[in-house]
Design an enzyme around this catalytic site. Structure first.
Site, PDB file in Angstrom:
ATOM      1  N   ASP A 177     -25.507 -10.544 -68.176  1.00  0.00           N
ATOM      2  CA  ASP A 177     -24.990  -9.364 -67.466  1.00  0.00           C
ATOM      3  C   ASP A 177     -23.458  -9.353 -67.494  1.00  0.00           C
ATOM      4  O   ASP A 177     -22.825  -8.378 -67.079  1.00  0.00           O
ATOM      5  CB  ASP A 177     -25.538  -9.256 -66.037  1.00  0.00           C
ATOM      6  CG  ASP A 177     -25.069 -10.389 -65.135  1.00  0.00           C
ATOM      7  OD1 ASP A 177     -24.516 -11.390 -65.647  1.00  0.00           O
ATOM      8  OD2 ASP A 177     -25.260 -10.276 -63.905  1.00  0.00           O
ATOM      9  N   SER A 178     -22.856 -10.420 -68.041  1.00  0.00           N
ATOM     10  CA  SER A 178     -21.401 -10.406 -68.285  1.00  0.00           C
ATOM     11  C   SER A 178     -21.034  -9.257 -69.214  1.00  0.00           C
ATOM     12  O   SER A 178     -19.867  -8.872 -69.302  1.00  0.00           O
ATOM     13  CB  SER A 178     -20.942 -11.745 -68.876  1.00  0.00           C
ATOM     14  OG  SER A 178     -21.740 -12.113 -69.988  1.00  0.00           O
ATOM     15  N   LYS A 229     -33.347 -14.607 -67.206  1.00  0.00           N
ATOM     16  CA  LYS A 229     -32.561 -15.506 -66.335  1.00  0.00           C
ATOM     17  C   LYS A 229     -32.329 -14.801 -65.009  1.00  0.00           C
ATOM     18  O   LYS A 229     -32.038 -13.592 -65.004  1.00  0.00           O
ATOM     19  CB  LYS A 229     -31.217 -15.854 -66.983  1.00  0.00           C
ATOM     20  CG  LYS A 229     -30.325 -16.698 -66.066  1.00  0.00           C
ATOM     21  CD  LYS A 229     -29.106 -17.226 -66.764  1.00  0.00           C
ATOM     22  CE  LYS A 229     -27.965 -16.250 -66.866  1.00  0.00           C
ATOM     23  NZ  LYS A 229     -27.448 -15.729 -65.578  1.00  0.00           N
ATOM     24  N   GLU A 268     -23.336 -23.207 -63.014  1.00  0.00           N
ATOM     25  CA  GLU A 268     -22.015 -22.615 -63.286  1.00  0.00           C
ATOM     26  C   GLU A 268     -20.948 -23.127 -62.308  1.00  0.00           C
ATOM     27  O   GLU A 268     -21.162 -23.161 -61.090  1.00  0.00           O
ATOM     28  CB  GLU A 268     -22.118 -21.077 -63.218  1.00  0.00           C
ATOM     29  CG  GLU A 268     -20.780 -20.395 -63.517  1.00  0.00           C
ATOM     30  CD  GLU A 268     -20.873 -18.921 -63.860  1.00  0.00           C
ATOM     31  OE1 GLU A 268     -22.004 -18.385 -63.976  1.00  0.00           O
ATOM     32  OE2 GLU A 268     -19.795 -18.298 -64.003  1.00  0.00           O
ATOM     33  N   ASP A 313     -30.790 -11.311 -69.217  1.00  0.00           N
ATOM     34  CA  ASP A 313     -30.288 -11.596 -67.863  1.00  0.00           C
ATOM     35  C   ASP A 313     -30.718 -10.469 -66.927  1.00  0.00           C
ATOM     36  O   ASP A 313     -30.495  -9.289 -67.211  1.00  0.00           O
ATOM     37  CB  ASP A 313     -28.749 -11.658 -67.941  1.00  0.00           C
ATOM     38  CG  ASP A 313     -28.151 -12.581 -66.911  1.00  0.00           C
ATOM     39  OD1 ASP A 313     -28.906 -13.182 -66.134  1.00  0.00           O
ATOM     40  OD2 ASP A 313     -26.909 -12.693 -66.907  1.00  0.00           O
ATOM     41  N   GLU A 317     -30.329 -15.363 -61.080  1.00  0.00           N
ATOM     42  CA  GLU A 317     -29.410 -16.157 -60.274  1.00  0.00           C
ATOM     43  C   GLU A 317     -30.074 -16.485 -58.933  1.00  0.00           C
ATOM     44  O   GLU A 317     -30.824 -15.663 -58.394  1.00  0.00           O
ATOM     45  CB  GLU A 317     -28.105 -15.375 -60.030  1.00  0.00           C
ATOM     46  CG  GLU A 317     -27.325 -15.130 -61.305  1.00  0.00           C
ATOM     47  CD  GLU A 317     -25.984 -14.429 -61.075  1.00  0.00           C
ATOM     48  OE1 GLU A 317     -25.578 -14.274 -59.901  1.00  0.00           O
ATOM     49  OE2 GLU A 317     -25.353 -14.045 -62.071  1.00  0.00           O
TER      50      GLU A 317
HETATM   51  O1  KIV Z   1     -23.936 -13.206 -67.813  1.00  0.00           O
HETATM   52  C1  KIV Z   1     -23.582 -14.263 -68.332  1.00  0.00           C
HETATM   53  O2  KIV Z   1     -22.871 -14.283 -69.336  1.00  0.00           O
HETATM   54  C2  KIV Z   1     -24.011 -15.511 -67.717  1.00  0.00           C
HETATM   55  C3  KIV Z   1     -23.453 -16.781 -68.276  1.00  0.00           C
HETATM   56  C4  KIV Z   1     -22.082 -16.966 -67.771  1.00  0.00           C
HETATM   57  C5  KIV Z   1     -24.306 -17.951 -67.988  1.00  0.00           C
HETATM   58  O3  KIV Z   1     -24.740 -15.498 -66.786  1.00  0.00           O
END
Ligand code: KIV
Length: 273
Positions: free
Chosen positions: A45-46, A113, A182, A84, A115
Site C-alpha cells: 500500500d506504499s 498482508k 518494521e 497488501d 498490519e
Molecule cells: O506497503 C509496503 O510497502 C509495506 C512494506 C514497507 C513492508 O508494507
C-alpha cells in the site's frame, strides 16, 4: 524457467536461506524485479505514497490495490506475489476482511498482508480458513501512525518489546506464513525470529531476521524522501532527470527526431530520396 515460489517454499527457507523481498506495483517493474531473483514481490500500500503522491497510506482504497495487483500479476512472476490489504479493508469486520482478501486473490495475488498483532488473530484465522495465505506485519504499522504517534522506532522501551513479541506469537498461532517486522530494534526482531517458527522479513529491523524487504522506489533512488533504514542502490531520479533534460534540449535544438527516427512518403522517395 525456474520453479514458481509458493508459500510453502517461503516457509521452508527459515533457517536455511535468506528471503529477499521487494515491493512492485505494476507489470513492468514486477517483470524486472522478478528477473533479478527476489523471492517475494509485495504490491504494497506504499503505492499510495510513492506512486500516487498521497501523504500517507490511509487514503489507499481496495480499488487502487486491485488495479495494481492485477497489473503486477500480468507479469506472471516466479516470485510469490503478495497483495497488501489497505486501511479499512480488514478492520471493520471479519466478513469484510475475508471478502476483500478474496478479491486480491481473484486479481492474481497469491497471499495477502495485513498490519496488526494479537487483535488481528480472528481475521487471520478466518482468512486462512477461507484458503487465503496471510503475511503478518508488526512493529511500526504505518496504517496506525496516528495512534502510534508517528512513524517512530518500535521496541525500544521494555513495555513495547513485550507487546511486539506477544503480537508475533499470537499471529503465528493464528496462522500467518511469514511476519514483516518494521522499524523495530534489531535485538527484538532477532528475538522474535528465534521464537517463531515462520520466517521473519524485516524492514529497518536489523539483519538478524530470516529475510529483508524494501520499497522499490527507495532502492532505485526514486523516492522524494527515504527512510533512514533504506539503502539506495541506484540513482534513477538523477538518471531520469538527465535523460529527459537531454530530450528537451534536443527537441528545442531541432536535433530530435533525426532522419533515423523518420520515414518518407513514396512520392518523396521517387523524388530522389
Ligand atoms: O506497503 C509496503 O510497502 C509495506 C512494506 C514497507 C513492508 O508494507
Amino acid at each position: 524457467m525456474s520453479k514458481k515460489v509458493t508459500v510453502r517454499d517461503i516457509m521452508k527457507k527459515k533457517g536455511s536461506e535468506k528471503i529477499a523481498a521487494i515491493t512492485a506495483y505494476d507489470y513492468t517493474t514486477t517483470k524486472i524485479v522478478d528477473q533479478a531473483g527476489v523471492d517475494i514481490i509485495l504490491v504494497g500500500d506504499s503505492v499510495g505514497m510513492v506512486v500516487h503522491g498521497l501523504p500517507s497510506t490511509l487514503p489507499v482504497s481496495m480499488d487502487m490495490m486491485l488495479l495494481h495487483v492485477e497489473s503486477a500479476a500480468r507479469a506472471k512472476p516466479r516470485a510469490l506475489l503478495v497483495g497488501d490489504m489497505p486501511f479499512l479493508s480488514y478492520e471493520a469486520s471479519v466478513e469484510d476482511a475475508v471478502y476483500n482478501a478474496g478479491l486480491m486473490l481473484k486479481k492474481g495475488a497469491e497471499a495477502v498482508k495485513i498490519e496488526g498483532g494479537a487483535e488481528m488473530a480472528d481475521v487471520i484465522k478466518a482468512m486462512v480458513r477461507a484458503g487465503i495465505p496471510v503475511m503478518g506485519h508488526i512493529g511500526l504499522t504505518p496504517q496506525r501512525y496516528l495512534v502510534l504517534g508517528g512513524y517512530r522506532r518500535r521496541g525500544v522501551k521494555a513495555s513495547e518489546v513485550e507487546r511486539i513479541v506477544e503480537d508475533a506469537r499470537e499471529i503465528e498461532k493464528a496462522g500467518v506464513f511469514a511476519i514483516v517486522i518494521e522499524f523495530t530494534a534489531a535485538d527484538v526482531a532477532a528475538e522474535i525470529t528465534k521464537q517463531v517458527s515462520v520466517p521473519t522479513i524485516c524492514i529497518g529491523s536489523g539483519w538478524m531476521c530470516d529475510g529483508q524487504i524494501l520499497v522499490l522506489h527507495d532502492v532505485l533512488g526514486l523516492s522524494e524522501s527515504t527512510p533512514p533504514f533504506a539503502k539506495k542502490y541506484a540513482d534513477l531520479r538523477g538518471a531520469i532527470l538527465s535523460a529527459v533534460s537531454e530530450y528537451v534540449r534536443e527537441v528545442k535544438a531541432g536535433l530530435f527526431p533525426g532522419r533515423e527516427h523518420s520515414f518518407f512518403s513514396e512520392a518523396y522517395n521517387r523524388g530522389g530520396e
